[in-house]
Design an enzyme around this catalytic site. Structure first.
Site, PDB file in Angstrom:
ATOM      1  N   CYS A  89       0.878  -1.284   0.025  1.00  0.00           N
ATOM      2  CA  CYS A  89      -0.116   0.050   0.066  1.00  0.00           C
ATOM      3  C   CYS A  89       0.845   1.268   0.072  1.00  0.00           C
ATOM      4  O   CYS A  89       0.311   2.376  -0.087  1.00  0.00           O
ATOM      5  CB  CYS A  89      -0.936  -0.018   1.029  1.00  0.00           C
ATOM      6  SG  CYS A  89      -1.813  -1.468   1.059  1.00  0.00           S
ATOM      7  N   HIS A 369      -9.720   2.618  -1.053  1.00  0.00           N
ATOM      8  CA  HIS A 369      -8.281   2.554  -1.014  1.00  0.00           C
ATOM      9  C   HIS A 369      -7.920   1.718  -1.946  1.00  0.00           C
ATOM     10  O   HIS A 369      -7.780   0.320  -1.818  1.00  0.00           O
ATOM     11  CB  HIS A 369      -8.064   1.941   0.459  1.00  0.00           C
ATOM     12  CG  HIS A 369      -6.535   1.711   0.525  1.00  0.00           C
ATOM     13  ND1 HIS A 369      -5.458   2.347  -0.020  1.00  0.00           N
ATOM     14  CD2 HIS A 369      -6.177   0.623   1.382  1.00  0.00           C
ATOM     15  CE1 HIS A 369      -4.628   1.549   0.458  1.00  0.00           C
ATOM     16  NE2 HIS A 369      -4.701   0.560   0.980  1.00  0.00           N
ATOM     17  N   CYS A 400       0.944   3.005   6.091  1.00  0.00           N
ATOM     18  CA  CYS A 400       1.226   1.767   6.527  1.00  0.00           C
ATOM     19  C   CYS A 400       1.051   0.813   5.146  1.00  0.00           C
ATOM     20  O   CYS A 400       0.151   1.121   4.358  1.00  0.00           O
ATOM     21  CB  CYS A 400       0.260   1.319   7.481  1.00  0.00           C
ATOM     22  SG  CYS A 400      -1.581   1.429   7.358  1.00  0.00           S
TER      23      CYS A 400
END
Lengths: 414, 259
Positions: A89, A369, A400
């Site tokens: 990510c 996301h 993160c």
């Protein structure tokens, strides 16, 4: 000779829930659309950009050159080179770090950085038995050997392996890992739902005020992030059943966790003098960045709290404290990730973060996301907000990532 | 007594493009799934109206003997997949030909009052007879291949005709299966000319201009499964067999975009 890397602007597709409006578009289509929107916004048709860096978390083997293929499908000059990067990510932010470092070293004067992900078009993995048999068959020199290889396939080998975001070393899904963190850091359901509610409210306000007019280009008939629920209430969020965690400790719901999302986002970066020559906006400079990793495999640390290691290193190098920032962007993998990160920063003596400065235009809970696209979304939005605040305004980005990693960056308005 | 084409236009107002179908079309023909659609997709949008003319009682020729000879289209400005279109098709320009007669199906697409796309499909009917001297047809120039040959190689799978039929609505049996193709004298199915046209346009990738004119001549059918090469030299392009002989020759030119 020192060079300054600045954020000129950004473009992204609206983000949509996986399996909906972008279901027939690939990650490459989405990235191409995001690049083309950027090209249109800054008049880059036919222009050679010194390098494009991007990536995807969910990646087909055919996409070994995803970013270069997207460049070739875009209106950029075919002489624009490209590289695929991957850091789960943090991919999008890592792409900004990579390209801005090249600009700072004088190896590039212009760059595009970002990422794309389609959870709708995710690769399906076949079983090891089937994969090995097919590889053996393709190496076979005779028909007999080929048939023998294919005959070794068992019916159970033909079952597809469903896609899942599982940590290979712990066997836990990201939500299950975060549930451990949520319990350990005693993050309450109420706090999580409040953060999620704020995210939706803030993102809705940003959309309504036209903030995204020069940051987003409509795609496939979608002109606004489709996960956003401007009308959600704390009562509604409180009524959702928990999906991660066990028993009374379970506090994480679909409302305070991010949804699987499709989308792409890119940022245009340039050496400051080039941006000024071209009369491009100079929103903010990339000050510094830091990556860190946590020892989550043993359970000693948390999977998604590596930014709490990266942030103090970054602050120390720059001689800064958390009080020096006007705005913070903490990627909302889960509401409890942000809340546990803030608690850990305070407990570790790094400092307290003023919640009113956090994710003022919403974040991943409301926007969605699409893994690798999140970094580009955040960098472009934060740079624009900092530019509005005026010269010297600083912002901190924290993302993160799977594998217990975290990437953080400082932007400063010029 | 010469044959006559049906007069007047067939049209469709407020045509809504199918998002799923346009994405599937892009996938089969090699385009990226973009909001600005390729000119050849707009041709597909008019295909139903073309069929209405060809199947009408007034249409003088047998469908079985029709050969798509050439095609020309102009995209006047980028057209979005979400735009509502007004489609119109007419049959025009019946001409004698040494193997029969040719005519054009001309399509026009408007968004509101603005003409955004024009297309002309030239067909040969080998079973027609129109008196007079055939007008001269100009061959498009063949592009010069780079030393070493075609810069792209396309592998066309056996079921490509069925794939393209699904996204275009053109279920002509010569494209679908060896058995149905054999009835019409082909040893194997042949790919739709408009697939080859679209694939050639897609080969320009992101370098396609905002507004353009593209002309193609279909010189030889491509049997399925098959392998062909793509050659481009400036404005000229061609799809060629392994000896470099053309299957399709084309010309792409930028035109000033209507704003």
């Amino acid at each position: 000779m020192t060079h300054t890397a600045v954020v000129v602007g950004g473009n992204r597709t609206p983000f949509v829930k996986a399996g909906t409006k972008y279901a027939s578009a690939s990650a490459q289509d989405l990235l191409t659309a995001a690049i083309d929107g950027l090209v249109a916004r800054f008049g880059l048709a036919g222009a050679k950009i010194d390098e494009v860096a991007a990536g995807a978390v969910l990646k087909h083997s055919r996409d070994f050159n995803l970013t270069r293929e997207s460049v070739l499908g875009s209106a950029l000059s075919p002489h624009t080179p490209a590289v695929d990067l991957a850091q789960a990510c943090a991919t999008g932010l890592e792409a900004v770090i990579y390209t801005s470092n090249k600009i700072r070293l004088g190896q590039a004067r212009s760059a595009i950085a970002g990422g794309t992900d389609s959870a709708s078009d995710a690769p399906i993995v076949v079983t090891e038995g089937l994969r090995k048999a097919i590889l053996r068959a393709s190496r076979a020199r005779s028909l007999g050997d080929r048939l023998k290889a294919l005959a070794s396939i068992r019916p159970s080998d033909l079952m597809p392996v469903p896609p899942a975001v599982i940590e290979p070393r712990t066997g836990l899904s990201m939500g299950e890992s975060q549930a451990l963190t949520t319990t350990r850091w005693e993050v309450s359901r109420e706090d999580q739902d409040q953060l999620s509610y704020d995210s939706h409210q803030n993102l809705a306000r940003a959309w309504d005020s036209g903030f995204f007019d020069d940051l987003v280009t409509a795609y496939r008939g979608v002109s606004r992030d489709s996960i956003l629920r401007a009308d959600t209430t704390l009562e509604k969020l409180a009524s959702l059943r928990t999906v991660f965690g066990r028993g009374d400790d379970a506090t994480m719901t679909a409302g305070n966790s991010t949804a699987l999302t499709d989308g792409a986002a890119v940022v245009l970066l340039a050496e400051e003098s080039l941006a000024r020559e071209r009369n491009w906006p100079v929103l903010a400079k990339v000050v510094d960045s830091q990556i860190a990793a946590a020892d989550y495999v043993t359970g000693a640390e948390d999977l998604l709290l590596a930014p709490t290691r990266a942030i103090p290193e970054l602050l120390e190098r720059g001689g800064l404290t958390l009080d020096d920032f006007e705005l913070f962007e903490f990627h909302e993998a889960f509401a409890s990730t942000v809340l546990a990160t803030l608690k850990a920063l305070e407990q570790n003596g790094v400092g307290a973060v003023d919640r009113a400065k956090v994710n003022v235009d919403g974040s991943s809970l409301a926007a969605g996301h699409p893994f690798a696209a999140t970094g580009g979304r955040i960098v472009a939005s934060l740079a624009k907000r900092l530019a509005e605040r005026g010269s010297g305004a600083k912002g901190l980005i924290s993302i993160c990532a799977a594998g217990g990693q975290g990437a953080v960056m400082i932007l400063e308005a010029l | 007594m010469g044959a006559k084409l049906p007069r007047g236009e067939v049209s469709l107002d407020d045509y809504r493009q199918d998002l799923e179908q346009s994405a599937a079309y892009a996938r089969v023909t090699g385009f990226s799934v973009k909001d600005a659609v390729p000119a050849t997709w707009l041709h597909v949008c008019t295909f139903g109206l073309q069929g209405r003319i060809l199947r009408s009682k007034e249409f003088p020729f047998s469908l079985a003997g029709l050969v798509h000879v050439s095609n020309e289209m102009v995209l006047h400005r980028p057209v979005g997949v979400a735009e509502r279109l007004r489609l119109a098709v007419t049959a025009e320009n019946l001409q004698p030909h040494k193997k029969g007669a040719t005519f054009e199906l001309r399509g026009r697409i408007h968004v509101g009052d603005e003409l955004v796309w024009e297309g002309s499909s030239n067909y040969l009917s080998t079973k027609a007879d129109v008196p007079g001297d055939p007008p001269e047809t100009k061959r498009l120039p063949m592009p010069e291949a780079q030393a070493g040959g075609a810069s792209q190689r396309w592998r066309l799978p056996a079921d490509l005709g069925r794939q393209y039929a699904r996204v275009s609505g053109d279920w002509n049996p010569i494209h679908l299966h060896p058995l149905t193709a054999r009835i019409f004298g082909f040893p194997r199915p042949i790919i739709h000319g408009m697939w080859t046209h679209a694939r050639a346009l897609a080969a320009f990738g992101g370098q396609l201009p905002d507004a353009y004119r593209v002309r193609v001549q279909f010189t030889k059918p491509i049997l399925l499964p098959g392998r062909v090469g793509f050659v481009v030299d400036g404005d000229s392009f061609a799809v060629v067999d392994k000896e470099g002989k053309p299957k399709l020759v084309g010309e792409l030119t930028e035109v000033p975009a209507a704003s």
